[in-house]
Design an enzyme around this catalytic site. Structure first.
Site, PDB file in Angstrom:
ATOM      1  N   HIS A 211      46.918 -19.881  51.526  1.00 44.87           N
ATOM      2  CA  HIS A 211      45.508 -19.488  51.622  1.00 44.87           C
ATOM      3  C   HIS A 211      45.325 -18.211  50.800  1.00 44.87           C
ATOM      4  O   HIS A 211      45.806 -17.149  51.195  1.00 44.87           O
ATOM      5  CB  HIS A 211      45.113 -19.261  53.087  1.00 44.87           C
ATOM      6  CG  HIS A 211      45.205 -20.504  53.917  1.00 44.87           C
ATOM      7  ND1 HIS A 211      44.189 -21.434  53.994  1.00 44.87           N
ATOM      8  CD2 HIS A 211      46.204 -21.000  54.690  1.00 44.87           C
ATOM      9  CE1 HIS A 211      44.543 -22.438  54.783  1.00 44.87           C
ATOM     10  NE2 HIS A 211      45.778 -22.194  55.220  1.00 44.87           N
ATOM     11  N   LEU A 212      44.642 -18.349  49.659  1.00 45.44           N
ATOM     12  CA  LEU A 212      44.445 -17.177  48.784  1.00 45.44           C
ATOM     13  C   LEU A 212      43.152 -16.428  49.110  1.00 45.44           C
ATOM     14  O   LEU A 212      42.929 -15.321  48.618  1.00 45.44           O
ATOM     15  CB  LEU A 212      44.455 -17.600  47.309  1.00 45.44           C
ATOM     16  CG  LEU A 212      45.820 -18.039  46.748  1.00 45.44           C
ATOM     17  CD1 LEU A 212      45.686 -18.478  45.292  1.00 45.44           C
ATOM     18  CD2 LEU A 212      46.851 -16.924  46.869  1.00 45.44           C
ATOM     19  N   ARG A 213      42.286 -17.058  49.924  1.00 48.88           N
ATOM     20  CA  ARG A 213      41.087 -16.393  50.483  1.00 48.88           C
ATOM     21  C   ARG A 213      39.951 -16.111  49.499  1.00 48.88           C
ATOM     22  O   ARG A 213      38.877 -15.703  49.923  1.00 48.88           O
ATOM     23  CB  ARG A 213      41.451 -15.078  51.186  1.00 48.88           C
ATOM     24  CG  ARG A 213      42.518 -15.194  52.263  1.00 48.88           C
ATOM     25  CD  ARG A 213      42.081 -16.075  53.396  1.00 48.88           C
ATOM     26  NE  ARG A 213      42.965 -15.973  54.557  1.00 48.88           N
ATOM     27  CZ  ARG A 213      43.125 -16.932  55.461  1.00 48.88           C
ATOM     28  NH1 ARG A 213      42.446 -18.071  55.344  1.00 48.88           N
ATOM     29  NH2 ARG A 213      43.912 -16.766  56.486  1.00 48.88           N
TER      30      ARG A 213
ATOM     31  N   HIS B 189      52.173 -28.485  58.133  1.00 44.70           N
ATOM     32  CA  HIS B 189      52.731 -27.642  59.211  1.00 44.70           C
ATOM     33  C   HIS B 189      53.110 -28.349  60.519  1.00 44.70           C
ATOM     34  O   HIS B 189      52.531 -28.092  61.573  1.00 44.70           O
ATOM     35  CB  HIS B 189      51.830 -26.444  59.507  1.00 44.70           C
ATOM     36  CG  HIS B 189      50.347 -26.705  59.578  1.00 44.70           C
ATOM     37  ND1 HIS B 189      49.790 -27.677  60.360  1.00 44.70           N
ATOM     38  CD2 HIS B 189      49.311 -26.098  58.937  1.00 44.70           C
ATOM     39  CE1 HIS B 189      48.490 -27.647  60.215  1.00 44.70           C
ATOM     40  NE2 HIS B 189      48.161 -26.726  59.357  1.00 44.70           N
TER      41      HIS B 189
ATOM     42  N   ASN C 111      48.135 -21.275  63.974  1.00 43.11           N
ATOM     43  CA  ASN C 111      47.656 -22.615  64.311  1.00 43.11           C
ATOM     44  C   ASN C 111      48.260 -23.645  63.371  1.00 43.11           C
ATOM     45  O   ASN C 111      48.041 -23.551  62.171  1.00 43.11           O
ATOM     46  CB  ASN C 111      46.124 -22.670  64.211  1.00 43.11           C
ATOM     47  CG  ASN C 111      45.572 -23.993  64.703  1.00 43.11           C
ATOM     48  OD1 ASN C 111      46.236 -24.711  65.452  1.00 43.11           O
ATOM     49  ND2 ASN C 111      44.373 -24.340  64.264  1.00 43.11           N
TER      50      ASN C 111
ATOM     51  N   ASP D  10      52.208 -21.847  54.608  1.00 43.44           N
ATOM     52  CA  ASP D  10      50.936 -21.678  55.320  1.00 43.44           C
ATOM     53  C   ASP D  10      50.551 -20.193  55.337  1.00 43.44           C
ATOM     54  O   ASP D  10      50.078 -19.662  56.341  1.00 43.44           O
ATOM     55  CB  ASP D  10      50.966 -22.263  56.736  1.00 43.44           C
ATOM     56  CG  ASP D  10      49.566 -22.393  57.343  1.00 43.44           C
ATOM     57  OD1 ASP D  10      48.573 -22.125  56.633  1.00 43.44           O
ATOM     58  OD2 ASP D  10      49.462 -22.760  58.532  1.00 43.44           O
TER      59      ASP D  10
ATOM     60  N   HIS E 148      45.351 -11.998  56.958  1.00 42.91           N
ATOM     61  CA  HIS E 148      44.145 -11.488  57.628  1.00 42.91           C
ATOM     62  C   HIS E 148      44.124  -9.969  57.534  1.00 42.91           C
ATOM     63  O   HIS E 148      45.165  -9.333  57.335  1.00 42.91           O
ATOM     64  CB  HIS E 148      44.118 -11.908  59.099  1.00 42.91           C
ATOM     65  CG  HIS E 148      43.895 -13.364  59.295  1.00 42.91           C
ATOM     66  ND1 HIS E 148      42.700 -13.990  58.992  1.00 42.91           N
ATOM     67  CD2 HIS E 148      44.719 -14.349  59.755  1.00 42.91           C
ATOM     68  CE1 HIS E 148      42.784 -15.274  59.264  1.00 42.91           C
ATOM     69  NE2 HIS E 148      44.002 -15.526  59.714  1.00 42.91           N
TER      70      HIS E 148
HETATM   71 ZN   LIG Z   1      46.340 -26.046  58.870  1.00 43.47          ZN
END
Ligand SMILES: [Zn+2]
Length: 432
Positions: free
Chosen positions: A73-75, A243, A289, A316, A320
Site C-alpha cells: 500500500h503506497l497510499r 494474506h 487485517n 501487505d 499509517h
Molecule cells: Zn487485504
C-alpha cells in the site's frame, strides 16, 4: 551502467543456479552469469573489456534476483501523510525489493485509467524501484459494479483487487473472474466475510474475551476462501488469495490444489512470525487485517509454505500515521509497515529449516513474477538488472525511527534480526 558483481553466491531458482560465481550487467540488463571461476575465459575476464565497468565484490554475500512485493500500500494519491510513492519505494529498496505492486485503495480509488496513469507517471518520476499498479475490481471498491478492467489493463495494471475490502457478492466475483480471463491477469482476493467479521478488531478466542475486544473468527476468512475456490472451479478464472492467516485456509487451499484447482496464495511475515499474543497490552501496532492468529495457525502457515500450498510471501505493507495508531485499540487503523523487515523476518524460516534460501527466493521473486506475468524475478541474460545482494550474517535491531517509510507502525520494534539486504540494484541503478 556496466557492472561486474564478483565472487558472490548466486541463487536463481528460475535457472536452477545455486553457486559461487560472477554476474555481468551491461546497459542495465543482465549480460551473463558465470560459475566458472577465473582466467581470461571467465565472465570477469570478458567484463574487463566493457567500458566504464564498476565492480562490486560480493565475497561472502548472496546475489539474488530482485525481490517482488505483490502486496504494497503506497497510499498515494490521497493519503500522502501516511506514505508516498517516493517514500514507499525508498522503503522497498532498503528492504531488498526492486518491484512493488501498489494496491488500489487510494483516494481516489485506482478504479479508472486516469488514476493508473497518475501512479505510473509518478513512479517513473519519483520512484526508486518499479511500481506495478493493481486496479480495483469494482468501482469505488464498493463491490457492486465492475470497474473498467480492460482499459486499466491496457494502461498498465497487472492484477485486480478490492484489497482492504472483500467482494462480498459471489455473482460480482464470478463476473470479475470471467472478465479478467480476457487479459489473463489474476484477481487478488481479500477474503473476509464482512457479516462474520463485523466489529471485530482481533482474532476471536480466549484472548479476545480476556482483553474485552471484539473478535474476528478464522471462519470469516475461510468461508470466503472456500467460496473463491468454488468460483475458480466454476469460471476457470485466475485467482490469487491475499494474506492467508489461518490453518483452515491453508487446509482448504491444499485440498483445492490437490484436486487440480488452479489457484495461488500468499502470506505475510507477521503471520509466521508472531501470534495474537502480540496484541496483549492493547498494542495497536499488532492490529492488522486479517488479525494475528494462534500458534496452530502459525505452524500451519509454515507447513503451507514448506509444501508449496502457499506460493508467495508478500508484505501487505500498510503504513499509517503515528497519531492514528495512538488511538484506542478499537479505533486504530489496521496495518503493519512491512517493507523494511520482510526479508529479514522471512530469513528466520531458512534458519528454522522451513525453507531453503532458494525456496525463499521462489516465494519472494520467481513466483510473484510468474503469477503476475512479469518479465522479472530472474537473472537470465536479457532481463532487467534487478538484483538483491544479501548478507546472511549481518545483524541489526529493528528501529522504526530509521525506516525510510513514513509508517513507523511495526510490532517488531527492538527485535534483533540476522540477515539483511546490503545492496539493491534496480534496472542497473545501485542503491547501497
Ligand atoms: Zn487485504
Amino acid at each position: 551502467m556496466n557492472l561486474l558483481i564478483k565472487n558472490g553466491h548466486i541463487i536463481d531458482p528460475s535457472q536452477g543456479i545455486d553457486g559461487v560465481g560472477d554476474l555481468v550487467i551491461e546497459n542495465n540488463r543482465i549480460k551473463e552469469i558465470s560459475l566458472e571461476r577465473k582466467g581470461k575465459d571467465s565472465a570477469e575476464g570478458r567484463a574487463s573489456g566493457l567500458q566504464g565497468i564498476r565492480t562490486i565484490d560480493a565475497l561472502g554475500l548472496y546475489v539474488l534476483p530482485g525481490l517482488i512485493d505483490m502486496h504494497t500500500h503506497l497510499r498515494e494519491p490521497g493519503f500522502e501523510y501516511k506514505e508516498t510513492i517516493k517514500t514507499g519505494t525508498m522503503a522497498a529498496v532498503k528492504g531488498g525489493f526492486t518491484s512493488v505492486c501498489a494496491m488500489p485503495n487510494t483516494n481516489p480509488v485506482n478504479d479508472n485509467s486516469s488514476v493508473t496513469d497518475f501512479i505510473i507517471r509518478k513512479a517513473i518520476q519519483e520512484g526508486e524501484c518499479t511500481v506495478y499498479p493493481v486496479g480495483a475490481i469494482t468501482k469505488g471498491q464498493k463491490g457492486e459494479e465492475l470497474a473498467e478492467m480492460g482499459i486499466m489493463y491496457a494502461e498498465g495494471c497487472v492484477a485486480f483487487s478490492d484489497d482492504g475490502r472483500p467482494v462480498m457478492s459471489s455473482l460480482v466475483m464470478r463476473r470479475a473472474l470471467e472478465y479478467s480471463k480476457a487479459f489473463n491477469v489474476p484477481i487478488i482476493s481479500h477474503c473476509e466475510d464482512l457479516d462474520l467479521s463485523e466489529g471485530g478488531v482481533m482474532n476471536e478466542g480466549l484472548l479476545s474475551v480476556t482483553l474485552g475486544l471484539r473478535g474476528v473468527p478464522p471462519e470469516a476468512e475461510e468461508a470466503m476462501v472456500a467460496r473463491d475456490i468454488a468460483l475458480v472451479g466454476l469460471t476457470k478464472g485466475r485467482l490469487h488469495i491475499a494474506h492467508v492467516s489461518t490453518a483452515g485456509s491453508v487446509r482448504l487451499l491444499r485440498e483445492a490444489k490437490a484436486r487440480g484447482i488452479q489457484i495461488s496464495a500468499e502470506t505475510c511475515p507477521h503471520y509466521f512470525s508472531i501470534t495474537e499474543k502480540a496484541v496483549e497490552g492493547y498494542n495497536t501496532n499488532a492490529k492488522v487485517n486479517p488479525p494475528l492468529r494462534g500458534q496452530e495457525d502459525m505452524d500451519s502457515i509454515k507447513k503451507g509454505l514448506k509444501d508449496g500450498t502457499i506460493d508467495v510471501i508478500a508484505t501487505d505493507h500498510a503504513p499509517h500515521h503515528r497519531d492514528e495508531k495512538l488511538r484506542e485499540f478499537d479505533q486504530a487503523p489496521s496495518g503493519i509497515s512491512g517493507l523494511e523487515t520482510a526479508l529479514s523476518l522471512s530469513l528466520r524460516l531458512v534458519d528454522e529449516g522451513v525453507l531453503t534460501l532458494s525456496q525463499l527466493v521462489e516465494k519472494m521473486a520467481k513466483n510473484p513474477a510468474a503469477i503476475l506475468g512479469l518479465d522479472k524475478g530472474t537473472l537470465k541474460p536479457g532481463a532487467d538488472a534487478d538484483i538483491t545482494i544479501l548478507d546472511l550474517n549481518k545483524k541489526f535491531m529493528v528501529d522504526s525511527g530509521q525506516f525510510f517509510s513514513k509508517g513507523k507502525n511495526t510490532p517488531f520494534e527492538g527485535w534483533v534480526l540476522k540477515g539483511m539486504p546490503v545492496v539493491t540494484i534496480c534496472k542497473g541503478k545501485v542503491h547501497e
